[in-house]
Design a protein around this motif. Structure first.
Motif: not given
Length: 275
Positions: A107-115, A149-157, A178-184, A266-270
């Motif tokens: 039920d989240m919109d894109q802004h809420t989910m990425t935040t 994935m659009a959010e994760l693509e910004k970071y070295p994750l 192009r987010v490096p990925s592996i499956d369980r 980088p992910v900024q710690p908070a």
């Protein structure tokens, strides 16, 4: 040469140049030992078992739920002991189990989910990757996975698809971004008995011998930690290596690094509170 030294020579730490080509090949290069990665999910609640896992000699990958009582302290301890740290991102499931803080829902919109996702990432010290906690509902849906994935693509994750449902699209969307990925491959402890864990652990080893590498997910149950404490030290003599997720990804991808230095923010710690 001991297997952990073989992996060091092959470049287990997998960060440095943007990957080209497939992001999740199945086989390690010929000549490398069969290699497993073990991810422990649901970290952050149990301080006792969490400390045991953090202090293990082997290079486990520990996936932390955000904003839990012991997440920050255990992640710092685990990092000090050479473990790789992930965000275990809570995602909506078909059983409608409660997600807790950091949950991602349809039920989240894109802004809420990425935040929410960004704040969860910022709450995990030394975060190197993400996998889904539950998620049997959300990981089937293209639009939410696109936003994630659009959010994760910004970071070295990197991203690990826990594959809590066969119809997941999470790994495919990660590849598209192009987010490096592996499956369980294996769940170790759906049944928390020594005998049941042993069956799954042997299946993990069998898959690694067959395919070159394999990925397991377990949890910080006492039965699981007891089993790993006893049996992981035996793997060297069996010719099986243990790597972090990034190390296993490197082995599957011609020992290439995941990211060009400085190409991602980088992910900024908070951290929400002292833990």
């Amino acid at each position: 040469m001991r297997l952990r030294h073989v992996l060091t020579a092959l470049g287990v730490a997998a960060f440095g140049a943007l990957a080209s080509g497939p992001v999740s090949a199945q086989r390690a290069p010929s000549g490398t030992p069969p290699t497993i990665a073990i991810i422990i999910d649901d970290m952050g609640f149990d301080a006792t078992q969490g400390e045991r896992l953090a202090r293990m000699e082997q290079p486990l990958t520990l996936a932390f739920l955000p904003f839990r009582p012991h997440t920050v302290a255990l992640a710092r301890l685990a990092h000090e002991h050479g473990k790789e740290i992930m965000l275990h991102a809570p995602m909506a499931n078909t059983h409608h189990y409660e997600l807790g803080a950091g949950g991602l829902t349809p039920d989240m919109d894109q802004h809420t989910m990425t935040t929410v996702l960004r704040r969860s990432l910022q709450a995990i010290p030394y975060v190197a990757g993400v996998n889904n906690h539950m998620g049997s509902l959300l990981t089937q849906q293209l639009k939410p996975m696109d936003w994630v994935m659009a959010e994760l693509e910004k970071y070295p994750l990197y991203f690990v698809d826990s594959r809590t449902i066969a119809t997941t699209v999470a790994g495919k969307v990660a590849s598209a971004y192009r987010v490096p990925s592996i499956d369980r491959d294996v769940f170790l402890d759906n049944e928390q008995t020594d005998a049941a864990i042993d069956v799954q652990f042997k299946r993990l080893i069998q898959l690694a011998r067959k395919n070159g590498s394999a990925v397991a997910i377990g949890h910080p149950h006492k039965a699981t930690v007891d089993y790993l404490t006893k049996h992981l030290p035996e793997l060297d003599e069996q010719g099986i290596a243990v790597a972090t997720v990034s190390g296993l990804w490197a082995l599957r991808n011609d020992n290439r690094s995941m990211f060009v230095d400085g190409s991602k923010q980088p992910v900024q710690p908070a951290y929400a509170r002292k833990q």
